[in-house]
Design a protein around this motif. Structure first.
Motif, mmCIF file in Angstrom:
data_model
loop_
_atom_site.group_PDB
_atom_site.id
_atom_site.type_symbol
_atom_site.label_atom_id
_atom_site.label_comp_id
_atom_site.label_asym_id
_atom_site.label_seq_id
_atom_site.Cartn_x
_atom_site.Cartn_y
_atom_site.Cartn_z
ATOM 1 N N GLN A 50 61.529 -4.854 -14.396
ATOM 2 C CA GLN A 50 62.660 -4.854 -15.314
ATOM 3 C C GLN A 50 62.666 -3.587 -16.160
ATOM 4 O O GLN A 50 63.723 -2.995 -16.394
ATOM 5 N N ASN A 51 61.503 -3.167 -16.619
ATOM 6 C CA ASN A 51 61.435 -1.941 -17.412
ATOM 7 C C ASN A 51 61.790 -0.722 -16.569
ATOM 8 O O ASN A 51 62.419 0.209 -17.062
ATOM 9 N N LYS A 52 61.388 -0.727 -15.300
ATOM 10 C CA LYS A 52 61.746 0.381 -14.421
ATOM 11 C C LYS A 52 63.252 0.439 -14.213
ATOM 12 O O LYS A 52 63.830 1.516 -14.145
ATOM 13 N N ARG A 53 63.885 -0.731 -14.112
ATOM 14 C CA ARG A 53 65.336 -0.756 -13.963
ATOM 15 C C ARG A 53 66.015 -0.206 -15.217
ATOM 16 O O ARG A 53 66.985 0.535 -15.119
ATOM 17 N N LEU A 54 65.522 -0.560 -16.396
ATOM 18 C CA LEU A 54 66.105 -0.048 -17.636
ATOM 19 C C LEU A 54 65.950 1.469 -17.725
ATOM 20 O O LEU A 54 66.886 2.172 -18.117
ATOM 21 N N ILE A 55 64.785 1.966 -17.364
ATOM 22 C CA ILE A 55 64.569 3.413 -17.345
ATOM 23 C C ILE A 55 65.505 4.062 -16.331
ATOM 24 O O ILE A 55 66.095 5.109 -16.595
ATOM 25 N N GLY A 56 65.676 3.423 -15.182
ATOM 26 C CA GLY A 56 66.591 3.928 -14.162
ATOM 27 C C GLY A 56 68.030 3.979 -14.652
ATOM 28 O O GLY A 56 68.759 4.935 -14.366
ATOM 29 N N ILE A 57 68.442 2.971 -15.404
ATOM 30 C CA ILE A 57 69.799 2.948 -15.957
ATOM 31 C C ILE A 57 69.993 4.112 -16.915
ATOM 32 O O ILE A 57 70.983 4.847 -16.833
ATOM 33 N N VAL A 58 69.060 4.294 -17.823
ATOM 34 C CA VAL A 58 69.170 5.372 -18.816
ATOM 35 C C VAL A 58 69.150 6.741 -18.133
ATOM 36 O O VAL A 58 69.946 7.627 -18.472
ATOM 37 N N LEU A 59 68.268 6.929 -17.165
ATOM 38 C CA LEU A 59 68.199 8.209 -16.457
ATOM 39 C C LEU A 59 69.466 8.469 -15.637
ATOM 40 O O LEU A 59 69.936 9.614 -15.564
ATOM 41 N N THR A 60 70.033 7.433 -15.040
ATOM 42 C CA THR A 60 71.274 7.592 -14.286
ATOM 43 C C THR A 60 72.416 7.999 -15.201
ATOM 44 O O THR A 60 73.214 8.885 -14.865
ATOM 45 N N VAL A 61 72.506 7.369 -16.365
ATOM 46 C CA VAL A 61 73.550 7.734 -17.331
ATOM 47 C C VAL A 61 73.375 9.185 -17.765
ATOM 48 O O VAL A 61 74.341 9.956 -17.823
ATOM 49 N N ALA A 62 72.139 9.583 -18.047
ATOM 50 C CA ALA A 62 71.876 10.973 -18.444
ATOM 51 C C ALA A 62 72.266 11.945 -17.336
ATOM 52 O O ALA A 62 72.879 12.988 -17.603
ATOM 53 N N LEU A 63 71.940 11.604 -16.099
ATOM 54 C CA LEU A 63 72.287 12.461 -14.970
ATOM 55 C C LEU A 63 73.807 12.561 -14.806
ATOM 56 O O LEU A 63 74.336 13.653 -14.585
ATOM 57 N N LEU A 64 74.500 11.443 -14.929
ATOM 58 C CA LEU A 64 75.960 11.459 -14.803
ATOM 59 C C LEU A 64 76.613 12.275 -15.917
ATOM 60 O O LEU A 64 77.613 12.958 -15.691
ATOM 61 N N LEU A 65 76.062 12.213 -17.122
ATOM 62 C CA LEU A 65 76.612 13.011 -18.224
ATOM 63 C C LEU A 65 76.255 14.486 -18.095
ATOM 64 O O LEU A 65 76.944 15.343 -18.640
ATOM 65 N N PHE A 66 75.194 14.775 -17.378
ATOM 66 C CA PHE A 66 74.795 16.164 -17.171
ATOM 67 C C PHE A 66 75.772 16.889 -16.243
ATOM 68 O O PHE A 66 75.958 18.107 -16.366
ATOM 69 N N ILE A 67 76.432 16.154 -15.353
ATOM 70 C CA ILE A 67 77.356 16.774 -14.400
ATOM 71 C C ILE A 67 78.509 17.491 -15.102
ATOM 72 O O ILE A 67 78.740 18.672 -14.852
ATOM 73 N N PRO A 68 79.258 16.838 -16.010
ATOM 74 C CA PRO A 68 80.326 17.584 -16.693
ATOM 75 C C PRO A 68 79.778 18.675 -17.621
ATOM 76 O O PRO A 68 80.412 19.718 -17.791
ATOM 77 N N LEU A 69 78.596 18.432 -18.204
ATOM 78 C CA LEU A 69 77.993 19.461 -19.055
ATOM 79 C C LEU A 69 77.700 20.710 -18.242
ATOM 80 O O LEU A 69 77.988 21.835 -18.673
ATOM 81 N N LEU A 70 77.163 20.526 -17.054
ATOM 82 C CA LEU A 70 76.885 21.651 -16.167
ATOM 83 C C LEU A 70 78.184 22.316 -15.699
ATOM 84 O O LEU A 70 78.286 23.547 -15.673
ATOM 85 N N ALA A 71 79.177 21.504 -15.361
ATOM 86 C CA ALA A 71 80.456 22.052 -14.898
ATOM 87 C C ALA A 71 81.123 22.891 -15.983
ATOM 88 O O ALA A 71 81.780 23.895 -15.682
ATOM 89 N N MET A 72 80.952 22.497 -17.238
ATOM 90 C CA MET A 72 81.557 23.259 -18.341
ATOM 91 C C MET A 72 80.975 24.668 -18.445
ATOM 92 O O MET A 72 81.625 25.560 -18.994
ATOM 93 N N GLN A 73 79.783 24.879 -17.915
ATOM 94 C CA GLN A 73 79.160 26.191 -17.974
ATOM 95 C C GLN A 73 79.764 27.162 -16.965
ATOM 96 O O GLN A 73 79.644 28.380 -17.121
#
Length: 96
Positions: free
Chosen positions: A4-27
């Motif tokens: 369960q903790n691994k899934r929570l970490i996976g959720i947070v990391l996935t959200v961070a990765l998805l938010l990194f995509i537009p941040l990278l595109a803005m560059q």
């Protein structure tokens, strides 16, 4: 518990990765122009959806109900995202 903790970490990391995509595109392009508020709203939507799905996985035992509830959650995320992005329904949330 560890799974369960691994899934929570996976959720947070996935959200961070998805938010990194537009941040990278803005560059690299002016086509993507997100503000801090855009990142906050997207983060809340994605993290809220992930945590809500995790709650359903932990509490709903019947697999058919679990899949159905998660499908409804994902459709709601999609509709909210589309409304905020292009204002397809014309609500005040999209600035229409």
């Amino acid at each position: 518990m560890i799974t369960q903790n691994k899934r929570l970490i996976g959720i947070v990391l996935t959200v961070a990765l998805l938010l990194f995509i537009p941040l990278l595109a803005m560059q690299f392009t002016d086509e993507v122009n997100w503000t801090l508020l855009d990142f906050i709203v997207a983060g809340v939507l994605l993290l809220g959806t992930g945590l809500l799905c995790e709650l359903v996985i932990r509490t709903v035992k019947n697999m058919d109900y679990r899949v159905g509830i998660i499908a409804v959650i994902l459709v709601a995320l999609f509709l909210i995202w589309v409304e905020l992005a292009v204002g397809i329904f014309g609500t005040p949330f999209a600035g229409s």
